[in-house]
Write a protein that holds these residues in place. Sequence first.
Motif, PDB file in Angstrom:
ATOM      1  N   ALA A   1       0.838  -1.200   0.000  1.00  0.00           N
ATOM      2  CA  ALA A   1       0.000   0.000   0.000  1.00  0.00           C
ATOM      3  C   ALA A   1       0.871   1.248   0.000  1.00  0.00           C
ATOM      4  CB  ALA A   1      -0.919  -0.004   1.213  1.00  0.00           C
ATOM      5  N   LYS A   2       0.398   2.274  -0.646  1.00  0.00           N
ATOM      6  CA  LYS A   2       1.120   3.543  -0.650  1.00  0.00           C
ATOM      7  C   LYS A   2       1.099   4.128   0.762  1.00  0.00           C
ATOM      8  CE  LYS A   2       0.260   4.661  -5.509  1.00  0.00           C
ATOM      9  NZ  LYS A   2      -0.314   3.348  -5.869  1.00  0.00           N
ATOM     10  N   MET A   3       2.257   4.607   1.217  1.00  0.00           N
ATOM     11  CA  MET A   3       2.406   5.067   2.602  1.00  0.00           C
ATOM     12  C   MET A   3       1.987   6.524   2.780  1.00  0.00           C
ATOM     13  SD  MET A   3       3.374   2.263   3.849  1.00  0.00           S
ATOM     14  CE  MET A   3       3.808   2.706   5.528  1.00  0.00           C
ATOM     15  N   ASN A   4       1.367   7.104   1.782  1.00  0.00           N
ATOM     16  CA  ASN A   4       0.919   8.490   1.878  1.00  0.00           C
ATOM     17  C   ASN A   4      -0.184   8.600   2.931  1.00  0.00           C
ATOM     18  OD1 ASN A   4      -0.022  11.096   1.518  1.00  0.00           O
ATOM     19  ND2 ASN A   4      -0.029  10.989  -0.716  1.00  0.00           N
ATOM     20  N   PRO A   5       0.010   9.392   3.992  1.00  0.00           N
ATOM     21  CA  PRO A   5      -1.014   9.483   5.048  1.00  0.00           C
ATOM     22  C   PRO A   5      -2.307  10.143   4.585  1.00  0.00           C
ATOM     23  CG  PRO A   5       0.744  11.077   5.417  1.00  0.00           C
ATOM     24  CD  PRO A   5       1.196  10.198   4.293  1.00  0.00           C
ATOM     25  N   LYS A   6      -2.269  10.827   3.440  1.00  0.00           N
ATOM     26  CA  LYS A   6      -3.483  11.469   2.934  1.00  0.00           C
ATOM     27  C   LYS A   6      -4.445  10.461   2.295  1.00  0.00           C
ATOM     28  CE  LYS A   6      -1.288  15.956   2.063  1.00  0.00           C
ATOM     29  NZ  LYS A   6      -0.992  16.997   1.035  1.00  0.00           N
TER      30      LYS A   6
END
Length: 316
Positions: free
Chosen positions: A278-283
């Motif tokens: 999964a992409k670790m972007n918190p948004k």
Amino acid sequence: MENKNTVIDAKIGNLNELTKVLSVKEQAQEQLLAVMKALGIGKIVRNLKFEKAQGYTLASLFISLLIMRLWGKTIASATSNHFHGLCAVSKNTLYRALLNARIDWRMLLTKITLRFHAILREHQVDTDEHDTCAILDDTTFQKSGIRIEGVSKVFDHVTHNFIYGMKCLTPALSDGKSCYPIDFSLHREKGKKKDYGLTLKQRKEQFKEKRNAKNPDYARKAECDESRLEMVRRMLCHAVGHGINFKYVLADSWFTCESLIQAVRELCGGSVHYIGLAKMNPKLRYQTSKSKRPQNIHEQIVRYERTTSCYCRKYK
């Protein structure tokens, strides 16, 4: 679409299975030809109906090309000294075979994969069918000439720089004991200005050819500008449609998105699953069956944290 003077820099130096064969040049011809005979390359070529009308057979040319690649030789160097008696054809003959517009390379690779599966069943090789997975990856092919058809500026995730070349998208199949490609496609990147990172003069000087829409190379050229996610979906459907089955699809964070996950889950009536980073972007927020509201990746990690785990500093 391929530069005749370019050799793909594949990592073939660690082929431990072929060490004994490749170390003795005199025995290599017999051993490798036995492998090609078992795969039935000649029969596959004839059944696909793109055999040559005269001269050397395509099967013999394919075998010569494969042997050259295993030793890391270019076509020019192998044909200049006949390469231990394995190659007695001229380099132009091999180049014409590679540039044959009627050869469907995708179907050729599919048939070889199916034949390989048949050999495993005949010899009752113990492979874990429940762990069979399709692995998605894209590799950057760097090119030295910008006049080669399909070359553009592409981002290399290894060096984190923009280089001239193209992307090779490859789904591979792993059964726990062997891993091999089952399809491929070449892509270029348009860039923010939609100019492929090239000047107007450079784009005009690139090689162009008018193709017959009935030939496989027409579709190959069109794939250069296709979305890689769309091509992944089509290649997985092609594999399943020809009897190449797998239990799940494994990919990194670049491929992980809702559209691809949905496409994978629709394969084989929902029996194929998706495993991806999964992409670790918190948004970004993810909705799961156990959560009442979408949560970001850090909230998901806390919610589903294992009782016993190893701490990773990179991904926290």
